[in-house]
Design an enzyme around this catalytic site. Structure first.
Site, short mmCIF file in Angstrom:
data_model
loop_
_atom_site.label_atom_id
_atom_site.label_comp_id
_atom_site.label_asym_id
_atom_site.label_seq_id
_atom_site.Cartn_x
_atom_site.Cartn_y
_atom_site.Cartn_z
CG ASP A 41 -2.80 -5.14 7.90
OD1 ASP A 41 -3.01 -5.05 6.67
OD2 ASP A 41 -3.60 -4.74 8.76
CD GLU A 44 -3.61 1.16 3.55
OE1 GLU A 44 -4.11 1.87 4.44
OE2 GLU A 44 -4.22 0.22 3.02
#
Ligand code: FUB
Length: 339
Positions: free
Chosen positions: A32, A240
């Site tokens: 991420d 997301e």
């Protein structure tokens, strides 16, 4: 004989996996990656994946992370520096478990680390921690950001200095549990049928960067006909990993589609949207999750992403980067993580 040698070579070539780029960090697992350029260097704020032994499920319990490290690079392809633990879950008084994808911002000499973590009631909230250095260590505020919920904060600062937080994630990210404004643990993982998909959220940040200045709003994603993206359209709907960048005066909202594993992007005329779907920015990577960021460094644009090249396991990822190209019409060339 020559022919059989060629055949063997071809077999080798097809069985060998060819990755577009190699891991930036290989001594710990990272994921991420949120990248920013501060003081002429690239700073990367990733999740720090660990083998916590938590069983895998659809809520992502196996992503059971406990701290963050910050990384910096002076040049693309150059040495990457691990600045050590920047924030530990044990120092966040309200945190329960699972430090998920963070982001960072800078204003007036202070650096801000934004992070999602479940509170002691197992509800994801977004916290903020501050430092005088982009590499930390960061000191968390005693409470989560009031009115925050769900996961994956991404803070975009516009050219006029106003900062906005984009956030949200469905399924294990719990966004679907807030549809009535109150937390509802019984909500289905996402809507289905002939209804609009759930939208990511955004809020303007206060001038001290510590709270929301005004209401949390929906980020509306439209298809090219101007209709809302529908819940059953899993190739396009938001899951997301929101990210916003600005290019040639336009605002680009990019995001993961989760169970279909794409990073898609949409373009708008204002930071509040609406954003019109354009296409796939990054095709599926190895591993279930796909999560990225985009930053400009010395006149070129880069995509930061992750895959599971080093471990082969979905919850033990490694960050990577590659160049990203905007075409002259403003669209982005689709990136294939495997060659
Ligand atoms: O790393 C934990 C979670 O997995 C992130 O918050 C999501 O975006 C997904 O990458």
């Amino acid at each position: 004989e020559n022919n059989s040698e060629t055949a063997t070579q071809e077999q080798n070539n097809t069985s060998e996996k060819k990755y577009l780029s190699q891991p930036l960090v290989s001594d710990i697992y990272t994921a991420d990656p949120s990248a920013h350029v501060f003081n002429g260097k690239i700073y990367i704020y990733p999740s720090h994946d660990i083998e916590a032994g938590t069983p895998e499920n659809d809520n992502g319990d196996h992503f059971d992370m406990r701290d963050y490290h910050v990384f910096s690079m002076d040049s693309v392809g150059g040495k990457i520096t691990d600045h050590g633990v920047a924030l530990d879950i044990k120092d966040i008084p309200w945190a329960g478990r699972q430090l998920w994808a963070p982001d960072a911002a800078h204003k007036n000499g202070t650096y801000y680390l934004y992070f999602p973590v479940k509170d002691k009631q197992d509800i994801f909230r977004i916290g903020v921690a501050t430092s005088t250095s982009p590499s930390g260590p960061f000191k968390p505020q005693p409470e989560p950001i009031p009115g925050s919920f769900s996961i994956d904060p991404a803070v975009f600062t516009d050219t006029d200095g106003t900062s906005y937080m984009y956030f949200g994630g469905i399924w294990g990210g719990q966004l679907q549990r807030w549809q009535t404004g109150k937390y509802d643990s019984t909500a289905a993982p996402e809507p289905s049928g002939n209804v609009a998909a759930l939208t990511p959220k955004m809020a303007k940040l206060s001038s001290d960067m510590l709270t929301f200045d005004g209401p949390v709003k929906d980020v509306v994603l439209l298809d090219k006909e101007g209709k809302k993206i529908m819940a059953d359209d899993h190739d396009k709907r938001f899951f997301e990993a929101a990210w916003v960048h600005k290019y040639n005066g336009k605002y680009y909202f990019s995001y993961s589609t989760g169970d279909t594993h794409f990073i898609n992007y949409a373009i708008g005329d204002s930071p509040a949207g609406p954003f019109t779907y354009q296409g796939v920015l990054l095709n599926p990577v190895e591993g279930w999750t796909n999560h990225h960021s985009i930053a400009e460094f010395k006149g070129k644009w880069y995509l930061f992403y992750h895959d599971t090249q080093l471990s082969g396991k979905t919850h033990l990822r490694n960050i990577k980067m590659t160049e990203l190209k905007h075409r002259s019409d403003g669209t982005i060339e689709t990136i294939n993580p495997m060659l």
